[in-house]
Design a protein around this motif. Structure first.
Motif, short mmCIF file in Angstrom:
data_model
loop_
_atom_site.label_atom_id
_atom_site.label_comp_id
_atom_site.label_asym_id
_atom_site.label_seq_id
_atom_site.Cartn_x
_atom_site.Cartn_y
_atom_site.Cartn_z
N ALA A 1 -41.04 39.33 7.70
CA ALA A 1 -40.45 38.79 8.73
C ALA A 1 -39.29 37.63 8.24
O ALA A 1 -38.17 37.65 8.57
N GLY A 2 -39.70 36.96 7.22
CA GLY A 2 -39.10 36.05 6.60
C GLY A 2 -37.87 36.68 5.83
O GLY A 2 -36.77 36.02 6.01
N ARG A 3 -38.31 37.62 5.09
CA ARG A 3 -37.04 38.56 4.39
C ARG A 3 -36.07 39.02 5.44
O ARG A 3 -34.75 38.91 5.37
N PHE A 4 -36.50 39.54 6.51
CA PHE A 4 -35.37 40.22 7.66
C PHE A 4 -34.78 38.99 8.17
O PHE A 4 -33.37 39.28 8.33
N GLU A 5 -35.31 37.91 8.59
CA GLU A 5 -34.46 36.79 8.91
C GLU A 5 -33.45 36.36 8.08
O GLU A 5 -32.27 35.83 8.69
N GLU A 6 -33.82 36.35 6.84
CA GLU A 6 -32.63 35.88 5.82
C GLU A 6 -31.55 36.83 5.81
O GLU A 6 -30.27 36.59 5.78
N LYS A 7 -31.64 38.24 6.28
CA LYS A 7 -30.65 39.14 6.49
C LYS A 7 -29.96 39.39 7.69
O LYS A 7 -29.16 39.69 8.11
N ARG A 8 -30.54 38.76 8.69
CA ARG A 8 -30.21 38.82 10.19
C ARG A 8 -28.50 38.41 10.43
O ARG A 8 -27.80 39.07 11.00
N PRO A 9 -28.24 37.17 9.88
CA PRO A 9 -26.84 36.98 10.12
C PRO A 9 -25.69 38.11 9.62
O PRO A 9 -24.94 38.32 10.39
N ARG A 10 -26.11 38.38 8.35
CA ARG A 10 -25.21 39.56 7.97
C ARG A 10 -25.33 41.10 8.84
O ARG A 10 -24.45 41.46 9.12
N LEU A 11 -26.43 41.35 9.05
CA LEU A 11 -26.61 42.37 10.05
C LEU A 11 -26.15 42.20 11.36
O LEU A 11 -25.37 43.09 11.92
N GLN A 12 -26.12 40.83 12.05
CA GLN A 12 -25.43 40.68 13.11
C GLN A 12 -24.04 40.75 13.15
O GLN A 12 -23.25 41.52 13.82
N ALA A 13 -23.36 40.41 12.02
CA ALA A 13 -21.95 40.49 11.85
C ALA A 13 -21.62 41.93 11.61
O ALA A 13 -20.42 42.53 12.27
N VAL A 14 -22.23 42.76 11.00
CA VAL A 14 -21.99 44.26 10.86
C VAL A 14 -22.01 44.86 12.13
O VAL A 14 -21.13 45.67 12.71
N ALA A 15 -23.07 44.70 12.82
CA ALA A 15 -23.25 45.24 14.35
C ALA A 15 -22.20 44.82 15.20
O ALA A 15 -21.68 45.46 16.18
N HIS A 16 -21.82 43.36 15.08
CA HIS A 16 -20.79 42.79 15.94
C HIS A 16 -19.64 43.51 15.91
O HIS A 16 -18.93 43.69 16.83
N ARG A 17 -19.43 43.81 14.68
CA ARG A 17 -17.76 44.26 14.30
C ARG A 17 -17.94 45.92 14.76
O ARG A 17 -16.80 46.31 15.16
N MET A 18 -19.20 46.67 14.69
CA MET A 18 -19.01 47.77 15.04
C MET A 18 -18.96 47.98 16.53
O MET A 18 -18.30 48.98 16.89
N LEU A 19 -19.78 47.29 17.28
CA LEU A 19 -19.76 47.43 18.34
C LEU A 19 -19.28 46.57 19.59
O LEU A 19 -18.82 46.76 20.78
N GLY A 20 -18.58 45.48 19.05
CA GLY A 20 -17.82 44.43 19.81
C GLY A 20 -18.40 43.64 20.96
O GLY A 20 -17.99 43.35 21.99
N SER A 21 -19.74 43.80 20.94
CA SER A 21 -20.36 43.30 22.04
C SER A 21 -21.62 42.35 21.45
O SER A 21 -22.53 43.08 20.58
N ALA A 22 -21.89 41.29 21.70
CA ALA A 22 -23.03 40.55 21.25
C ALA A 22 -24.23 40.80 21.62
O ALA A 22 -25.21 41.09 20.76
N GLU A 23 -24.37 41.39 22.59
CA GLU A 23 -25.65 41.74 23.11
C GLU A 23 -26.22 43.24 22.80
O GLU A 23 -27.18 43.47 22.19
#
Length: 295
Positions: free
Chosen positions: A11-33
């Motif tokens: 879980a700790g390793r995943f949380e370290e990656k979360r900001p970048r994953l969130q940025a990738v998904a946000h660019r792909m989908l255009g929706s924060a939710e």
């Protein structure tokens, strides 16, 4: 006990990656939710996976998020096609909405959630595979071989998809060059932290202007500073806690405390130099900003 420890470690390793994953998904989908849902789905799949067999966790998670986003985009495209088919079945067109209600509320919400309104509008014109290839490669430097595995095409075909998408994006709107912004702002923060005064001067336009709102001034920022020498003196040896971030779709920085943004730094660039810096600390304004931390 061991299993619990390993779960917490994962879980700790995943949380370290979360900001970048969130940025990738946000660019792909255009929706924060929707981006949050895609990242959460990646976490669920990671918990079910044989983590010991995963050689590169970054690549694995990016691939999973990419696949989830692709499924969402394809489903979205299919819903739009079905909606158009239903409309075609009616002889009479639906009445036009009043001028002040013409905008689709869902589309308006999507635009409000986007990391860059102009970019999102153009990305919405791309096919799902094109969008994924362009976003992952051009914005997040994912190799074509990895992207090809997501969309189940050859690396050469994936490269062509990204190239076609790039031409459409560049031809549709004068969008900000995020890579160029990233290079300049990242270099500026690095020079500031290491106290490289001459390097700061080289990155600042001679007539650069820095302004701060009342809240940022209350924290200790100068209300207004003009000229490269003055701005460089303020930042030289500073910005130790500043983190690179996307601020309303443009590359900027944030100063945070316990993951809460205290001050956002907006940068204006011309010809590879910083011409203006704006410091925003007023809570109401910060809430209106779309911020994705990159570091």
């Amino acid at each position: 006990m061991v299993a619990m420890y390993e779960s917490e470690l994962l879980a700790g390793r995943f949380e370290e990656k979360r900001p970048r994953l969130q940025a990738v998904a946000h660019r792909m989908l255009g929706s924060a939710e929707e981006a949050e849902d895609a990242v959460q789905e990646a976490w669920i799949r990671l918990q079910r996976a044989d983590v010991a067999a995963v050689e590169n966790l970054d690549a694995w998670l990016t691939t999973v998020v990419g696949r989830v986003c692709l499924d969402i985009l394809r489903a979205r495209t299919r819903r739009e096609e079905l909606f158009e088919e239903l409309l075609d079945q009616h002889a009479d067109p639906p009445p036009a909405a009043p001028a002040d209600e013409a905008a689709d509320p869902e589309q308006a919400a999507m635009l409000a959630d986007s990391v860059g309104k102009a970019l999102l509008v153009v990305l919405d014109t791309l096919e799902p595979d094109e969008r994924l290839a362009f976003v992952l490669h051009d914005m997040f430097a994912v190799p074509f071989s990895d992207i090809a595995a997501v969309i189940e095409r050859s690396p050469a075909a994936t490269r062509q998809l990204a190239s076609r998408a790039r031409r459409r994006v560049q031809g549709a709107s004068p969008l900000p060059d995020l890579r160029r912004q990233h290079k300049v702002v990242s270099a500026f923060l690095t020079a500031a932290r290491s106290g490289e005064f001459d390097r700061l001067l080289a990155l600042l336009a001679p007539d650069v202007a820095m302004r701060a709102d009342a809240t940022a001034v209350g924290i200790g920022a100068a209300q207004a500073t003009h000229g490269a020498q003055g701005v460089a003196r303020i930042f030289s040896g500073g910005a130790q806690g500043a983190r690179l971030a996307l601020v309303d779709g443009a590359v900027g920085a944030v100063w945070q405390a316990k993951s809460r943004t205290i001050v956002a730094f907006g940068f204006t660039l011309e010809d590879g130099r910083i011409t203006a810096i704006e410091l925003v600390g007023e809570p109401g304004r910060l809430e209106e900003l779309d911020i994705v931390v990159l570091e």
